[in-house]
Design a protein around this motif. Structure first.
Motif, short mmCIF file in Angstrom:
data_model
loop_
_atom_site.label_atom_id
_atom_site.label_comp_id
_atom_site.label_asym_id
_atom_site.label_seq_id
_atom_site.Cartn_x
_atom_site.Cartn_y
_atom_site.Cartn_z
N ASP A 7 -5.80 -4.86 -7.66
CA ASP A 7 -5.28 -4.19 -6.45
C ASP A 7 -3.77 -4.35 -6.29
OD1 ASP A 7 -4.97 -6.82 -5.59
OD2 ASP A 7 -6.45 -6.68 -4.00
N GLY A 8 -3.11 -5.07 -7.22
CA GLY A 8 -1.66 -5.25 -7.17
C GLY A 8 -1.21 -6.51 -6.47
N SER A 9 -2.14 -7.29 -5.92
CA SER A 9 -1.77 -8.54 -5.26
C SER A 9 -1.53 -9.63 -6.30
CB SER A 9 -2.86 -8.97 -4.27
OG SER A 9 -4.06 -9.28 -4.96
N THR A 26 -8.37 11.64 0.64
CA THR A 26 -8.02 11.20 -0.70
C THR A 26 -7.65 9.72 -0.78
OG1 THR A 26 -5.75 11.89 -0.37
CG2 THR A 26 -7.22 13.47 -1.42
N HIS A 27 -7.22 9.12 0.34
CA HIS A 27 -6.81 7.72 0.31
C HIS A 27 -7.87 6.76 0.85
CE1 HIS A 27 -2.82 8.85 -0.92
NE2 HIS A 27 -2.75 9.72 0.08
N ALA A 28 -9.03 7.28 1.24
CA ALA A 28 -10.10 6.44 1.78
C ALA A 28 -10.53 5.41 0.74
CB ALA A 28 -11.29 7.30 2.20
N GLY A 29 -10.64 4.19 1.18
CA GLY A 29 -11.10 3.11 0.31
C GLY A 29 -10.03 2.54 -0.60
N MET A 30 -8.85 3.15 -0.66
CA MET A 30 -7.78 2.63 -1.49
C MET A 30 -7.10 1.47 -0.77
SD MET A 30 -6.13 6.12 -3.00
CE MET A 30 -5.01 5.25 -4.08
N SER A 31 -6.37 0.68 -1.52
CA SER A 31 -5.65 -0.43 -0.91
C SER A 31 -4.22 -0.45 -1.43
CB SER A 31 -6.34 -1.75 -1.23
OG SER A 31 -6.35 -1.98 -2.61
N HIS A 32 -3.37 -1.12 -0.67
CA HIS A 32 -2.03 -1.35 -1.18
C HIS A 32 -1.64 -2.80 -0.89
CE1 HIS A 32 -0.99 0.04 2.92
NE2 HIS A 32 0.09 -0.69 2.80
N ALA A 33 -1.13 -3.41 -1.94
CA ALA A 33 -0.75 -4.81 -1.87
C ALA A 33 0.75 -4.91 -1.57
CB ALA A 33 -1.07 -5.51 -3.19
N HIS A 34 1.10 -5.68 -0.57
CA HIS A 34 2.51 -5.85 -0.21
C HIS A 34 3.30 -6.45 -1.37
CE1 HIS A 34 1.77 -5.67 4.42
NE2 HIS A 34 1.12 -4.72 3.75
N PHE A 35 2.69 -7.33 -2.15
CA PHE A 35 3.36 -7.93 -3.31
C PHE A 35 3.79 -6.83 -4.28
CE2 PHE A 35 3.31 -9.74 -7.61
CZ PHE A 35 4.13 -10.84 -7.45
N ALA A 36 2.87 -5.90 -4.59
CA ALA A 36 3.16 -4.83 -5.54
C ALA A 36 4.22 -3.86 -4.99
CB ALA A 36 1.89 -4.06 -5.88
N LEU A 37 4.31 -3.77 -3.66
CA LEU A 37 5.27 -2.86 -3.03
C LEU A 37 6.67 -3.47 -2.88
CD1 LEU A 37 2.91 -1.30 -0.36
CD2 LEU A 37 3.82 -0.19 -2.40
N GLY A 38 6.83 -4.71 -3.38
CA GLY A 38 8.16 -5.32 -3.39
C GLY A 38 8.36 -6.51 -2.47
N MET A 39 7.30 -6.96 -1.81
CA MET A 39 7.47 -8.11 -0.91
C MET A 39 7.38 -9.41 -1.71
SD MET A 39 5.91 -7.15 2.78
CE MET A 39 6.86 -8.47 3.54
N ARG A 40 8.44 -9.65 -2.44
CA ARG A 40 8.56 -10.86 -3.28
C ARG A 40 10.02 -11.08 -3.59
NH1 ARG A 40 6.13 -6.72 -6.86
NH2 ARG A 40 7.84 -6.03 -8.19
N THR A 41 10.41 -12.34 -3.66
CA THR A 41 11.77 -12.67 -4.04
C THR A 41 11.79 -14.08 -4.60
OG1 THR A 41 14.09 -12.60 -3.34
CG2 THR A 41 12.53 -13.57 -1.79
N THR A 42 12.80 -14.37 -5.39
CA THR A 42 12.94 -15.73 -5.93
C THR A 42 13.84 -16.55 -4.99
OG1 THR A 42 14.78 -15.04 -7.30
CG2 THR A 42 12.61 -15.07 -8.32
N PHE A 43 13.66 -17.83 -5.08
CA PHE A 43 14.40 -18.76 -4.24
C PHE A 43 14.62 -20.02 -5.07
CE2 PHE A 43 14.79 -21.97 -0.89
CZ PHE A 43 15.70 -21.35 -0.06
N THR A 44 15.80 -20.58 -5.01
CA THR A 44 16.13 -21.75 -5.83
C THR A 44 16.35 -22.97 -4.94
OG1 THR A 44 17.22 -20.31 -7.43
CG2 THR A 44 17.74 -22.66 -7.56
#
Length: 170
Positions: A101-103, A150-168
């Motif tokens: 699912d892209g998560s 057409t979109h019924a039952g589909m999912s979208h993962a926030h991670f796959a949509l760009g909600m991620r970043t690196t941190f040091t």
């Protein structure tokens, strides 16, 4: 610092010097290399990072922090519920495993801290003691589309949509 009382009018030359000093102070002071305010100028104190969540981005006030106690002040500035999970990982974000699912497939990753179900307009706080290294800040919310069409039952993962970043942590 207390103001020094001045008696009588301030000479024109002194007014010009004070105005010039104010302009120089405003132009030169108060910002670190990350574009945020420095701690001595009223910005984030050491070990504190403000993180804004929105569709579909995670925006920390700093890209790194010193090792030790760290507090993430998390604000959801978006219109959907989000979360922030902090994982220690040396892997590149694009190399982290994902589910169909892209998560993020977080098996094998131990969260250093998390704030789940942060509603729009709400905030949360994550406190953690972080060791030096590389971390991933992610939102792993998966939304299921309901209804018909057409979109019924589909999912979208926030991670796959760009909600991620690196941190040091240094």
């Amino acid at each position: 610092m207390r103001p020094v009382p001045v008696e009588g009018p301030i000479p024109a030359r002194a007014r010009v010097a004070l105005a010039a000093l104010a302009v120089v102070a405003a132009a030169c002071g108060g910002h670190d290399d990350h574009g945020g305010a420095s701690p001595d100028a009223g910005g984030d104190p050491p070990g504190v990072v403000h993180v804004e969540l929105r569709e579909y981005a995670i925006d920390p006030s700093a890209g790194s922090v010193a090792a030790g106690p760290v507090t993430f002040h998390v604000v959801n500035a978006g219109a959907e519920p989000h979360e922030l999970v902090v994982y220690a990982t040396e892997d590149d974000l694009l190399e982290l495993p994902t589910r169909p699912d892209g998560s993020l497939d977080a098996r094998g990753l131990e969260p250093a801290g998390a704030a789940h179900d942060v509603a729009p307009g709400e905030s949360a706080e994550i406190g953690a003691r972080l060791e030096p290294g590389r971390y991933a800040l992610v939102c792993n919310v998966v939304e299921k589309a309901h209804g018909h069409g057409t979109h019924a039952g589909m999912s979208h993962a926030h991670f796959a949509l760009g909600m991620r970043t690196t941190f040091t942590v240094r």
